[in-house]
Scaffold this active site. Structure first.
Site, short mmCIF file in Angstrom:
data_model
loop_
_atom_site.label_atom_id
_atom_site.label_comp_id
_atom_site.label_asym_id
_atom_site.label_seq_id
_atom_site.Cartn_x
_atom_site.Cartn_y
_atom_site.Cartn_z
N SER A 1 125.73 178.55 -16.79
CA SER A 1 126.89 179.13 -16.11
C SER A 1 128.07 178.17 -16.18
CB SER A 1 126.55 179.41 -14.66
OG SER A 1 126.56 178.19 -13.93
N LYS A 2 129.21 178.68 -15.82
CA LYS A 2 130.43 177.88 -15.80
C LYS A 2 130.25 176.66 -14.90
CE LYS A 2 135.19 178.51 -14.08
NZ LYS A 2 135.24 177.23 -13.47
N ARG A 3 129.57 176.87 -13.78
CA ARG A 3 129.39 175.77 -12.84
C ARG A 3 128.52 174.64 -13.39
NH1 ARG A 3 128.26 179.22 -8.47
NH2 ARG A 3 126.19 178.33 -8.56
N ASP A 4 127.54 175.00 -14.23
CA ASP A 4 126.69 173.96 -14.81
C ASP A 4 127.52 172.98 -15.60
OD1 ASP A 4 124.27 175.04 -13.94
OD2 ASP A 4 124.38 176.54 -15.53
N GLY A 5 128.46 173.52 -16.36
CA GLY A 5 129.31 172.67 -17.18
C GLY A 5 130.06 171.68 -16.32
#
Ligand code: GLU
Length: 510
Positions: A264-268
């Site tokens: 997900s975007k948050r992982d990045g």
């Protein structure tokens, strides 16, 4: 006869393109190019509520940067256009009507509120409501109302949707190139909305109509669309297009580095790597999400990274140019299981691409940063420096930290080195070495080296200790390529100056 290969990348402009989406575009591109086929960019913007300004431009710009080119599409035109679904709006109604007249679809007049109420009453009984073969006969639609009643409601502008009439008892077979034969019983599926009360088709209708009209031969897309595939197969059947139905290949998910769930975007953000190809600024909040381009990745590296997230060539070769990928790619070698994103591997790929660049190419990329620091240097000289240090970096932005000493004297001296190597008589010997360098003529790498080595040997000094201290005053730390190459590059006067400055300043520190 072999079917002409026509594939499409069909993103919805709902925000920046996730690298999973870029991988889908890449695999479509590789497949199309290998087969001498056509690659199409279709923008699926029928969901007006989720439209994000700038997203379409973003998609085109980032894919262009990566070298994924289209033969037909919103930005290049083509014989099957328009390629933006909102520009094809009148067409979809026609096809929805066709399904109604064939008995494959019906009008549904239920209001969102009434459906919500039913849903709640089901929930109260711990059941899940679905608009399907078991419920459609007790709801408000053109199957339960008389023809006249239904026509009257339409004439009165009563809002309605058009739903697909999923048959009751059929096994629907999806032959997927990656997942194999997937069979779903139609009784499990709901009557999906094909046409919305806002006059727009849903994704399902528009997607099938367009894939048919654009003569798409292969649908290569993310696994999240696999559950929709049985409905799509039924739509082809309902329209009578089954004989030209595209072949399917649903790509495995891109997973978080630990393999637990979708990337997900948050992982990045959390793990310090971008999940978007290029930087994106949210038009509403102004929030900036980092991109591979701005983080210093080469487009070629990103392509190489993505190619390997879900596919492998079956050999040990890891470095692939786009042309090599086009040659080697095959749908058969796409894996079924999700692909874990590996940050270190991504950096490794970029490092390999730094090394593949010549010093001259790297100098061109590095020059703007030097100019920004007020340093002017001849490009040919910078190219030599880049060649000397390129093995030590993974990104262009790391070049400075590995080469600043070619351009300026160090401001600080590594305390660890001082502690470990600096002895009482070091200053004295370095001053002698400064004199030796002063008298070295011609002032070149080898004679400078030889003269210093001779001094160390004649005085029975510790080679490692003296050389490390000489590096300390020239560079400021225990880093960098061959010391005498650096000394030669900065020149006699500068080398002597740095030795004297270093000796003076380190004296104050010890
Ligand atoms: N518009 C869909 C998406 O955003 C396309 C799915 C498909 O390729 O059928 O992913």
């Amino acid at each position: 006869m072999e079917r002409k290969v026509r594939v499409r990348f069909a993103p919805s402009p709902t925000g920046p393109l996730h690298i999973g989406g870029v991988r889908t575009a890449l695999y479509n591109y590789l497949f199309a190019k290998q087969k001498g086929g056509t690659m199409i960019l279709r923008i699926e913007d029928t969901d007006q509520g989720r439209f994000v300004p700038g997203a379409e431009e973003y998609i085109i710009d980032s894919l262009t940067w990566l070298g994924i080119k289209f033969d037909e599409g919103v930005h290049v035109g083509g014989p099957y256009g328009p390629y933006r679904q909102s520009d094809r709006k009148p067409l979809y109604r026609e096809y929805a009507d066709k399904l109604i007249s064939k008995g494959w679809a019906y009008y549904a007049f239920d209001t969102p509120d009434s459906l919500e109420e039913i849903r709640k009453s089901y929930e109260a009984e711990k059941k899940a409501f679905q608009y399907d073969v078991t419920t459609r006969n007790s709801l408000r639609n053109s199957l339960t109302l008389s023809h006249e009643e239904a026509q009257q409601l339409i004439a009165d502008n009563h809002p309605y949707v058009i739903r697909f009439k999923m048959p009751e008892n059929q096994d629907i077979v999806v032959n997927d190139h990656i997942r194999g034969r997937v069979v779903v019983h139609s009784g499990l599926l709901d009557d999906k909305v094909l046409f919305k009360s806002d006059g727009m088709p849903t994704y399902h209708l528009a997607n099938i109509v367009d894939d048919h009209l654009m003569e798409i031969s292969h649908v290569i897309r993310g696994e999240e669309w696999l559950p929709s595939a049985p409905l799509h197969v039924m739509l082809y059947r309902a329209f009578g297009w089954e004989d030209t139905m595209p072949e399917f290949a649903h790509l495995p998910l891109l997973l978080k580095p630990d393999g637990n769930g979708k990337l997900s975007k948050r992982d990045g953000d959390r793990l310090g790597f971008p999940v978007f190809p290029t930087q994106w600024q949210d038009p509403k909040t102004g929030e900036i999400s980092s991109g591979y381009r701005e983080s210093g990745y080469f487009a070629e590296a990103v392509i190489n990274i993505l190619a390997f997230l879900g596919w492998n060539p079956g050999t040990t070769q890891e470095m692939f140019s786009m042309d090599e990928l086009i040659h080697a790619f095959s749908i058969e070698r796409i894996s079924k299981s999700g692909a874990k994103f590996d940050v270190e591997k991504a950096k490794w790929f970029n490092q390999q691409y730094v090394r593949q660049h010549s010093g001259v190419e790297l100098a061109k990329l590095f020059m703007p940063e030097l100019k920004g620091k007020g340093i002017s240097i001849d490009e040919a000289k910078l190219a030599i420096i880049c060649d000397l240090v390129k093995e030590r970096v993974s990104f262009i932005k790391e070049l400075w930290d590995q080469s600043y000493f070619f351009f300026k004297a160090p401001d600080t001296y590594d305390e660890q080195v001082i502690k470990k190597r600096w002895k009482e008589d070091t200053a004295l010997h370095l001053q002698q070495i400064a004199l030796i360098l002063e008298n070295t003529s011609p002032f070149e790498t080898q004679p400078a080296h030889d003269n210093v080595v001779t001094y160390i040997q004649e005085n029975a000094l510790n080679m490692g200790q003296i050389m490390n201290c000489l590096r300390l005053v020239i560079v400021g730390a225990a880093i960098g390529p061959d010391l005498f190459t650096i000394i030669n590059s900065i020149g006699k006067a500068e080398a002597v100056k740095r030795i004297n400055k270093g000796v003076d300043e380190i004296k104050l520190l010890t």
